[in-house]
Every structure is written in C-alpha cells, then in structure tokens.
Design a protein around this motif. Structure first.
Motif, PDB file in Angstrom:
ATOM      1  N   SER A   1      -7.692   1.739  -5.134  1.00  9.04           N
ATOM      2  CA  SER A   1      -7.293   2.988  -4.502  1.00  9.04           C
ATOM      3  C   SER A   1      -8.516   3.767  -4.044  1.00  9.04           C
ATOM      4  O   SER A   1      -9.620   3.558  -4.532  1.00  9.04           O
ATOM      5  CB  SER A   1      -6.508   3.866  -5.477  1.00  9.04           C
ATOM      6  OG  SER A   1      -7.366   4.398  -6.468  1.00  9.04           O
ATOM      7  N   GLN A   2      -8.247   4.680  -3.118  1.00 10.54           N
ATOM      8  CA  GLN A   2      -9.250   5.674  -2.784  1.00 10.54           C
ATOM      9  C   GLN A   2      -9.220   6.690  -3.912  1.00 10.54           C
ATOM     10  O   GLN A   2      -8.155   7.058  -4.405  1.00 10.54           O
ATOM     11  CB  GLN A   2      -8.934   6.348  -1.449  1.00 10.54           C
ATOM     12  CG  GLN A   2      -9.986   7.360  -1.044  1.00 10.54           C
ATOM     13  CD  GLN A   2      -9.722   7.963   0.330  1.00 10.54           C
ATOM     14  OE1 GLN A   2      -8.804   7.558   1.026  1.00 10.54           O
ATOM     15  NE2 GLN A   2     -10.536   8.925   0.708  1.00 10.54           N
TER      16      GLN A   2
ATOM     17  N   LYS B   1       1.186   6.396 -10.315  1.00  7.94           N
ATOM     18  CA  LYS B   1      -0.221   6.006 -10.267  1.00  7.94           C
ATOM     19  C   LYS B   1      -1.093   7.026 -10.993  1.00  7.94           C
ATOM     20  O   LYS B   1      -0.659   8.121 -11.342  1.00  7.94           O
ATOM     21  CB  LYS B   1      -0.684   5.848  -8.811  1.00  7.94           C
ATOM     22  CG  LYS B   1      -0.067   4.633  -8.122  1.00  7.94           C
ATOM     23  CD  LYS B   1      -0.498   3.348  -8.788  1.00  7.94           C
ATOM     24  CE  LYS B   1      -0.037   2.109  -8.046  1.00  7.94           C
ATOM     25  NZ  LYS B   1      -0.467   0.888  -8.705  1.00  7.94           N
TER      26      LYS B   1
ATOM     27  N   ASN C   1      -3.222   6.856  -1.751  1.00  6.00           N
ATOM     28  CA  ASN C   1      -3.878   5.828  -0.960  1.00  6.00           C
ATOM     29  C   ASN C   1      -4.318   4.700  -1.894  1.00  6.00           C
ATOM     30  O   ASN C   1      -5.483   4.587  -2.251  1.00  6.00           O
ATOM     31  CB  ASN C   1      -5.065   6.428  -0.202  1.00  6.00           C
ATOM     32  CG  ASN C   1      -5.518   5.553   0.927  1.00  6.00           C
ATOM     33  OD1 ASN C   1      -4.923   4.512   1.193  1.00  6.00           O
ATOM     34  ND2 ASN C   1      -6.586   5.941   1.581  1.00  6.00           N
ATOM     35  N   ALA C   2      -3.334   3.899  -2.296  1.00  6.35           N
ATOM     36  CA  ALA C   2      -3.568   2.813  -3.246  1.00  6.35           C
ATOM     37  C   ALA C   2      -2.958   1.533  -2.710  1.00  6.35           C
ATOM     38  O   ALA C   2      -2.074   1.560  -1.855  1.00  6.35           O
ATOM     39  CB  ALA C   2      -2.941   3.153  -4.596  1.00  6.35           C
TER      40      ALA C   2
ATOM     41  N   MET D   1      -6.271   9.055  -8.209  1.00 12.16           N
ATOM     42  CA  MET D   1      -6.047   8.449  -6.896  1.00 12.16           C
ATOM     43  C   MET D   1      -5.788   9.542  -5.861  1.00 12.16           C
ATOM     44  O   MET D   1      -5.076  10.504  -6.132  1.00 12.16           O
ATOM     45  CB  MET D   1      -4.888   7.459  -6.954  1.00 12.16           C
ATOM     46  CG  MET D   1      -5.187   6.275  -7.838  1.00 12.16           C
ATOM     47  SD  MET D   1      -3.851   5.070  -7.802  1.00 12.16           S
ATOM     48  CE  MET D   1      -4.541   3.801  -8.855  1.00 12.16           C
TER      49      MET D   1
ATOM     50  N   ARG E   1       2.954   8.717  -5.825  1.00 13.23           N
ATOM     51  CA  ARG E   1       2.008   9.443  -6.680  1.00 13.23           C
ATOM     52  C   ARG E   1       2.457   9.418  -8.140  1.00 13.23           C
ATOM     53  O   ARG E   1       1.643   9.335  -9.056  1.00 13.23           O
ATOM     54  CB  ARG E   1       1.907  10.872  -6.175  1.00 13.23           C
ATOM     55  CG  ARG E   1       1.030  11.761  -6.996  1.00 13.23           C
ATOM     56  CD  ARG E   1       1.111  13.177  -6.484  1.00 13.23           C
ATOM     57  NE  ARG E   1       0.073  13.984  -7.112  1.00 13.23           N
ATOM     58  CZ  ARG E   1       0.092  15.287  -7.125  1.00 13.23           C
ATOM     59  NH1 ARG E   1       1.064  15.940  -6.522  1.00 13.23           N
ATOM     60  NH2 ARG E   1      -0.870  15.945  -7.712  1.00 13.23           N
TER      61      ARG E   1
ATOM     62  N   SER F   1     -13.806   4.489  -2.895  1.00  9.17           N
ATOM     63  CA  SER F   1     -12.678   3.751  -3.452  1.00  9.17           C
ATOM     64  C   SER F   1     -13.155   2.829  -4.566  1.00  9.17           C
ATOM     65  O   SER F   1     -14.351   2.629  -4.745  1.00  9.17           O
ATOM     66  CB  SER F   1     -12.000   2.916  -2.356  1.00  9.17           C
ATOM     67  OG  SER F   1     -11.508   3.746  -1.340  1.00  9.17           O
TER      68      SER F   1
ATOM     69  N   TYR G   1     -11.607  -0.766  -7.105  1.00 10.12           N
ATOM     70  CA  TYR G   1     -10.555  -1.759  -7.321  1.00 10.12           C
ATOM     71  C   TYR G   1     -10.838  -2.518  -8.598  1.00 10.12           C
ATOM     72  O   TYR G   1     -11.947  -2.475  -9.157  1.00 10.12           O
ATOM     73  CB  TYR G   1     -10.449  -2.732  -6.143  1.00 10.12           C
ATOM     74  CG  TYR G   1     -11.624  -3.674  -6.031  1.00 10.12           C
ATOM     75  CD1 TYR G   1     -11.578  -4.928  -6.632  1.00 10.12           C
ATOM     76  CD2 TYR G   1     -12.779  -3.312  -5.357  1.00 10.12           C
ATOM     77  CE1 TYR G   1     -12.651  -5.804  -6.556  1.00 10.12           C
ATOM     78  CE2 TYR G   1     -13.858  -4.174  -5.277  1.00 10.12           C
ATOM     79  CZ  TYR G   1     -13.789  -5.409  -5.869  1.00 10.12           C
ATOM     80  OH  TYR G   1     -14.858  -6.260  -5.802  1.00 10.12           O
TER      81      TYR G   1
ATOM     82  N   TYR H   1       0.826  -1.209   0.000  1.00 12.49           N
ATOM     83  CA  TYR H   1       0.000   0.000   0.000  1.00 12.49           C
ATOM     84  C   TYR H   1       0.862   1.262   0.000  1.00 12.49           C
ATOM     85  O   TYR H   1       2.064   1.206   0.238  1.00 12.49           O
ATOM     86  CB  TYR H   1      -0.946   0.001   1.202  1.00 12.49           C
ATOM     87  CG  TYR H   1      -0.238  -0.032   2.539  1.00 12.49           C
ATOM     88  CD1 TYR H   1       0.118   1.144   3.193  1.00 12.49           C
ATOM     89  CD2 TYR H   1       0.103  -1.236   3.135  1.00 12.49           C
ATOM     90  CE1 TYR H   1       0.783   1.109   4.404  1.00 12.49           C
ATOM     91  CE2 TYR H   1       0.771  -1.274   4.355  1.00 12.49           C
ATOM     92  CZ  TYR H   1       1.103  -0.093   4.979  1.00 12.49           C
ATOM     93  OH  TYR H   1       1.777  -0.130   6.178  1.00 12.49           O
ATOM     94  N   ASN H   2       0.219   2.383  -0.294  1.00 15.07           N
ATOM     95  CA  ASN H   2       0.849   3.712  -0.334  1.00 15.07           C
ATOM     96  C   ASN H   2       1.937   3.808  -1.402  1.00 15.07           C
ATOM     97  O   ASN H   2       3.118   4.019  -1.118  1.00 15.07           O
ATOM     98  CB  ASN H   2       1.396   4.120   1.042  1.00 15.07           C
ATOM     99  CG  ASN H   2       0.291   4.422   2.026  1.00 15.07           C
ATOM    100  OD1 ASN H   2      -0.875   4.524   1.662  1.00 15.07           O
ATOM    101  ND2 ASN H   2       0.647   4.561   3.281  1.00 15.07           N
TER     102      ASN H   2
END
Length: 174
Positions: free
Chosen positions: A102-103, A70, A86-87, A74, A67, A140, A142, A63-64
């Motif tokens: 992700s969110q 991605k 927050n992925a 996100m 940036r 979120s 997925y 996670y995380n």
C-alpha cells in the motif's frame, strides 16, 4: 510458472472482485465455506484462489480495498472520499495472496486523525509519528509471504511444509 509469466497479470478493483464473487457464489452457495461476500468483506483464501485459478487463470492484482479492513497507516483514496485505501494484493493460482502492499499515509495530521478514530494511543506509536513529524514524502511498502512463495514455486500444497522454522505453542521466547 511458465503459464504465469506467459500471460499478462490481471488488474481489478476490490469492488469488481466482490461483484465477480457474488455472481459466482449465487450459483451455488453450498460450495463455499464463506459465501457471505459484500463490500467490506476481507477476502478469504478460497475467494482469492477462485479469482486467480478459475475466473482469470492468471495472477491478479486486486486494488483499492475498503478502509475498514486495512491498517491505519494506509493512505486513503481521495477519489472516493476515503472509503478505500490505496492498497493492493497480488493473488496467484494455488496460493491466493502472495504479496500485499500500500501507499503509506505521509500527512501527519491525517494519520493522527485516523489513529484517534480507531482509538489508538499516539504514545504507543510515537516513533512512527516522528517519522512523519520530522519530514516525509509520499511512499509505499509491500510484503511478500516467503513461505507462500516457496509453496508457489515448489508446488507445495500445505504451507506448513514450507516453513523453515516451525512454530508451535510454547516455543516462542517472547
């Protein structure tokens, strides 16, 4: 599959994953197709599989992610000033990434600023921006790679053998 469900899934941050990989690759870089791993590297299948198969012998949530690797939609993590989003990815033995999620960024102003930074034309995303403009909530999403799931559950080594509708040059209608 029995081994998968009998052992708790591991949770590690992307930063931890990079540290584990750097430590392992340093032992013998010649064993790796992609030995250059640092913060900001998009993990290759060999990295994902090593984490799941060798390092943890289990399914692993990473996670995380940074940036920079991605998608623009996100949501940035506030804790590190937006260096990460927050992925997460779910990595499983034999396949690598099975699920990614992700969110999503629900704040219109932040989304528009990110699009501007990335030189994305808002006109191309009018419909997506309207989803935020006319009201949104933190949420979120997925995606599960269906063919990867088939490979994993059936023990198929090559993903081409799991694709129900093979794709090849010249057969796409659009």
């Amino acid at each position: 599959l029995e081994k998968l469900v009998s052992k708790p899934f591991v949770r590690i941050s992307y930063r931890e994953a990079i540290e584990y990989l750097q430590e392992e690759i340093a032992k013998d870089p010649s064993k790796w197709q992609f030995p250059d791993v640092e913060f900001g590297t998009d993990l290759a299948t060999e990295h994902e599989r090593w984490l799941a198969e060798t390092k943890f012998e289990s399914a692993v949530f990473v996670y995380n992610y940074p940036r920079s690797i991605k998608a623009f939609y996100m949501r940035d993590n506030d804790e590190d000033g937006g260096e990460t989003v927050n992925a997460m990815d779910l990595l499983v033995p034999g396949v690598g990434e099975l699920v990614g999620g992700s969110q999503r960024e629900e704040r219109l102003d932040v989304l528009e600023n990110k699009m501007s930074e990335l030189d994305l034309d808002p006109e191309d995303y009018w419909w997506y921006l309207d989803l935020r403009r006319f009201g949104s909530v933190p949420h979120s999403g997925y995606g599960l790679g269906f063919e990867r799931l088939v490979c994993y559950v059936c023990g198929i080594d090559n993903i081409r053998d799991a694709i129900a509708f093979p794709r090849y040059p010249g057969n796409a209608e659009f």
